[in-house]
Design an enzyme around this catalytic site. Structure first.
Site, mmCIF file in Angstrom:
data_model
loop_
_atom_site.group_PDB
_atom_site.id
_atom_site.type_symbol
_atom_site.label_atom_id
_atom_site.label_comp_id
_atom_site.label_asym_id
_atom_site.label_seq_id
_atom_site.Cartn_x
_atom_site.Cartn_y
_atom_site.Cartn_z
ATOM 1 N N HIS A 1 0.838 -1.203 0.000
ATOM 2 C CA HIS A 1 0.000 0.000 0.000
ATOM 3 C C HIS A 1 0.879 1.262 0.000
ATOM 4 C CE1 HIS A 1 -3.723 2.235 1.539
ATOM 5 N NE2 HIS A 1 -2.754 3.113 1.690
ATOM 6 N N GLU A 2 1.884 1.286 0.887
ATOM 7 C CA GLU A 2 2.707 2.496 1.015
ATOM 8 C C GLU A 2 3.635 2.675 -0.185
ATOM 9 O OE1 GLU A 2 1.748 4.549 3.139
ATOM 10 O OE2 GLU A 2 0.507 3.151 4.264
HETATM 11 ZN ZN ZN Z 1 -2.762 5.206 1.923
#
Ligand code: ZN
Length: 213
Positions: free
Chosen positions: A170-171
């Site tokens: 996600h990051e």
């Molecule tokens: Zn995010």
């Protein structure tokens, strides 16, 4: 000395200092801001260590206050390839077991690149501090290998699995201008209140059955 001044005034240094002038916690940019859709710039590995440490501390404080388990620099309006991750895994045991969610100590990833290991994927609800108030089911690789530069500006390679791998993906995606909704099953979209009331249990099947995804 003049050369030091010139080195100390690189655009990335100025951009970081400008962020650090803001009050804490830092404001989190919401979807619609172009900074979240651009490819963020590589961080030079000779970045001033004191400045880096200050930035990491400010981002960690902002992430914990939100609260969240990851924060990428574009989310504070800073288009550089850096993110902080930290997960106390404060969810009930059966939920943690189902999601393979284990505590993650503060981890700083700079110029990260992940690749999937094996073929296993997992689908769970996921949210983002830059799409506040919403969650959607998102399929992710179960295990990834991450190449990155760490908080000491040293190269590192590490494998992550389960929820930790989800946070890493996600990051890192944020740094390429990708938001989780680009990968999510949109039909599963739910606001936080409905998620907590209905879909936060250890099994995704009820949400699949009742929302139809
Ligand atoms: Zn995010």
């Amino acid at each position: 000395m003049e050369t030091q001044d010139l080195q100390g005034n690189r655009p990335i240094d100025d951009a970081i200092r400008k962020v650090l002038e803001q009050s804490r916690p830092l404001a989190i940019v919401q979807a619609g801001d172009p900074v979240l859709r651009r490819r963020a710039a590589e961080v030079p590995t000779d970045l001033d260590r004191g400045l880096l440490a200050e930035l990491i501390a400010a981002m960690r404080e902002t992430m914990l206050a939100a609260p969240g388990v990851g924060l990428a620099a574009p989310q504070i309006g800073l288009g550089i390839r850096l993110a902080v991750l930290e997960d106390p895994a404060g969810v009930p045991g059966d939920v943690a077991d189902a999601r393979d969610r284990r505590p993650l100590e503060l981890t700083t990833i700079i110029n990260p690149q992940y690749r999937q290991i094996g073929h296993d994927t997992a689908i769970w609800y996921e949210g983002c501090l830059s799409i506040a108030g919403w969650q959607a089911a998102t399929e992710r690789a179960v295990t990834v290998e991450l190449r990155f530069t760490d908080e000491d500006l040293a190269p590192a390679v590490e494998r992550f699995s389960g929820w930790q791998a989800r946070i890493v993906q996600h990051e890192t995606d944020h740094l390429d201008g990708t938001l989780y909704l680009d990968r999510a099953v949109l039909r599963s979209l739910t606001d936080n209140a409905a998620y907590l009331q209905r879909w936060s249990g250890p099994d995704l099947q009820p949400a699949r059955a009742e929302l139809g995804f």
